[in-house]
Write an enzyme that holds these catalytic residues in place. Structure first.
Site, short mmCIF file in Angstrom:
data_model
loop_
_atom_site.label_atom_id
_atom_site.label_comp_id
_atom_site.label_asym_id
_atom_site.label_seq_id
_atom_site.Cartn_x
_atom_site.Cartn_y
_atom_site.Cartn_z
N GLU A 53 0.80 -1.23 0.00
CA GLU A 53 0.00 0.00 0.00
C GLU A 53 0.83 1.27 0.00
O GLU A 53 0.39 2.29 -0.54
CB GLU A 53 -0.94 0.01 1.23
CG GLU A 53 -1.97 -1.09 1.25
CD GLU A 53 -3.02 -0.93 0.15
OE1 GLU A 53 -3.25 0.21 -0.29
OE2 GLU A 53 -3.59 -1.96 -0.26
N SER A 87 -49.57 -20.83 43.85
CA SER A 87 -49.01 -21.42 45.08
C SER A 87 -47.49 -21.34 45.17
O SER A 87 -46.92 -21.63 46.22
CB SER A 87 -49.45 -22.88 45.20
OG SER A 87 -50.86 -22.96 45.38
#
Length: 646
Positions: free
Chosen positions: A98, A368
């Site tokens: 690059e 319950s």
């Protein structure tokens, strides 16, 4: 003579005026060109820190308790890696292909630009860009991707400005951590994990070359899609590295002979659905813990992924086999470790069908399953498990609650009443100790939902969620110590900054040890010989309680072992009744099947509370009778009865 002087003077005036006009025109053109090129130019950053989060798309990484990634929403980011921690060949691969003159230019490589222009002219097309790494960084983070002359001029000016503000190391480090490398991966670390299942600090030369090949065309060269093209470009990278003197001919040849091999995509294609409820829960909690707009988060949770999968698989299997016949459409599970960590949960059958988290968001009546809270308050008020209470018709100002069986057993102990889930006893006990005391006990054990002070609360008429009710039961398992449930261990950003870290606040004493253990003994009896028998674990002590709301709209089983506390809810999102589904049915089965998987490989351990004494029904009746008789004598003595009356 004078006429000639006048003509010369006029000529000079004309020339001078023309030159001034030309100068004005040139200045105007220059100003117009400057305005055209730079009127919308962003200012150069003053530090590297300003660029770390620029244009970072929001991303959230969900991790398990060990820090392993479960899934990602948005782009794939990873922790930032320092340049010095990378093998030399990693940055060299990018520099070679690059920007070989990176350390010689000041942001713009005019020699490279000239070379690119000449090659493009000869090719009759754009074959080389001439952009330096600094220019690429500027383009990616500060400018639009438009390929036009004005943007290129801006790119060059900003690149030179950036080089004046940052060091070469800072620029290259930023580039490697922010460059897009395909497959949603941003930065060298995320790409190394995605393509090679390793850290960038462990990349080989061939792997570094393959990653350095990608910035040119990350989508087209994606090695998981077009491996041949990616390897061809990687060969160019290796050749450029040898040309630049970064590697030897031997190293070049060895890397070519043994090219990088990307791993298969191990990410779960259904990760969003499989971990969707966990994602939503983590994000909601993270927003509370870390306020503000943070572009990327890595949330490390308390989840054990194997146990979480077991929860989802158990819910789906049981409901697929039995849900339709029972008209039961949904279920949820929560698993808590002794310290309150949420190790697993299932928020429903399928996140794709419904994002509603039934483990956390659903407020339903526990029936319950609320009775242990009532009985814990009774024990504190002076009752004990052997206290005798009459199971008989009750009328509380016009309210006449019925037992599920429709019958009455007469004199029973408190332990038997809990084991058989006798409604009339729970109502009488609540009335005796006071509803306010019941509500206070619920909140003390960890219920955060509103608990109305109404007699029906004794039968679980108040709405709660699964997480808080499960946490309340964990107090019994922990000998009276309360640990608040928590889900997040830490929150960081991709740079590794710690935004939040869980600190253990320690346990709070909610019940005296004796009271908690008495409740735990009673709850063991529920599983051994009571309504929760279907939840019993082979070869392992457990305790728990069933719960069923009115008209079979909700069914619960909450229970625990020495290792974990878990809660299960079954019902329908539209609150429609199920076909006679009770807490001792589908929920108990789901709880048992899930907990068998949870405890695989764990040694069997006894609960801290003693196991209940197993009694026959006749022995239970005798125990209740003698308990009642003992209470009667005690009352006579307390009332000051005479010796003859005694």
């Amino acid at each position: 003579m004078m006429e000639r002087d006048r003509r010369e003077q006029r000529r000079r005036l004309i020339v001078g005026g023309s030159l001034a006009l030309i100068a004005i025109m040139l200045v105007s053109f220059a100003f117009a060109g400057w305005h055209w090129a730079f009127h919308d130019l962003p200012s150069a950053p003053q530090s590297a820190a300003e660029l770390w989060n620029v244009r970072r798309e929001p991303a959230v990484t969900l991790a398990d308790r060990e820090g392993r990634v479960l899934a990602v929403r948005g782009p794939l980011y990873a922790r930032a890696v320092a340049l010095e921690s990378l093998p030399e060949h990693v940055p060299q691969a990018f520099l070679a292909i690059e920007d070989q003159r990176f350390y010689q230019h000041t942001g713009v490589d005019f020699r490279g630009v000239a070379r690119a222009l000449w090659r493009n002219f000869r090719a009759g097309a754009t074959v080389e860009g001439g952009s330096t790494i600094t220019m690429q960084l500027v383009k990616n983070l500060m400018l639009t991707p438009d390929r036009e002359l004005r943007r290129k001029i801006q790119e060059m000016r900003l690149a030179r400005a950036l080089e004046r503000q940052l060091s070469k190391t800072e620029i290259l480090e930023l580039y490697l951590n922010r460059i897009y490398l395909g497959a949603r991966a941003y930065g060298i670390e995320a790409a190394a994990e995605r393509y090679f299942d390793k850290s960038a600090t462990e990349l080989t030369l061939a792997e570094a070359a393959l990653l350095a090949a990608l910035p040119k065309a990350p989508s087209r060269l994606d090695p998981t899609v077009n491996l041949d093209a990616a390897r061809a470009r990687a060969a160019q990278v290796l050749a450029a590295m040898e040309e630049a003197g970064y590697i030897t001919a031997t190293e070049h040849a060895e890397a070519l002979a043994d090219p990088a091999e990307p791993v298969a995509d191990t990410s779960d294609p259904n990760a969003t659905s499989n971990w969707g409820h966990a994602f939503d829960m983590a994000l909601a909690e993270a927003q509370r813990l870390v306020p503000g707009d943070i572009p990327d988060l890595i949330i490390r949770t308390t989840l054990d992924p194997a146990l979480a999968r077991a929860a989802n698989e158990t819910v789906e299997r049981v409901l697929s086999e039995q849900g339709e016949a029972a008209n039961a459409g949904e279920a949820a599970i929560v698993l808590l470790a002794p310290d309150g960590a949420i190790r697993a949960f299932a928020g429903g059958r399928d996140y794709r069908d419904s994002q509603f988290n039934r483990a956390l968001q659903a407020q339903r009546q526990p029936g319950s399953a609320f009775k242990p809270i009532v009985f814990a308050a009774a024990l504190e008020a002076g009752y004990d498990p052997s206290s005798a209470v009459w199971d008989e018709p009750v009328d509380l100002e016009g309210w006449t609650p019925q037992n599920f069986s429709g019958s009455y057993r007469g004199l029973v102990t408190l332990q038997e009443a809990l084991k058989r889930s006798i409604n009339t006893v729970a109502v009488q006990v609540a009335d005796e100790v006071g509803i306010g005391r019941i509500v206070e006990m619920g909140h003390r054990l960890g219920i955060r939902s509103d608990l109305p002070e109404l007699p029906a609360i004794a039968l679980g008429a108040a709405e709660v969620n699964l997480v808080e009710l499960t946490a309340a039961y964990s107090v019994f398992a922990n000998d009276g110590e309360r640990r608040a449930p928590y889900f997040i261990l830490s929150i960081t950003n991709s740079r590794g900054d710690v935004l939040y870290e869980h600190r253990d606040p320690g346990a709070e004493r909610a019940l005296e040890t004796e009271t908690a253990q008495a409740m735990s003994t009673m709850l063991q009896d529920v599983v051994m010989t009571g309504t929760g028998r279907r939840a019993a674990l082979p070869g392992r002590a457990s305790a728990g309680k069933t719960g069923t709301s009115q008209s079979f709209r909700d069914a619960w089983f909450i229970g625990y072992t020495a290792d974990y506390t878990a809660g299960v809810w079954v019902g329908n999102d539209d609150d429609s009744p199920m076909e006679n589904v009770t807490g001792g049915g589908l929920p108990a089965q789901i709880w048992r099947d899930f907990m068998v998987r949870v405890h695989e490989g764990l040694p069997a351990r006894a609960l801290s509370a003693p196991a209940p004494r197993t009694r026959s029904e006749r022995e239970e009746r005798l125990a209740a009778f003698y308990s009642d008789l003992s209470s009667a004598f005690s009352e006579l003595l307390e009332d000051g009865a005479s010796p003859s009356e005694r």
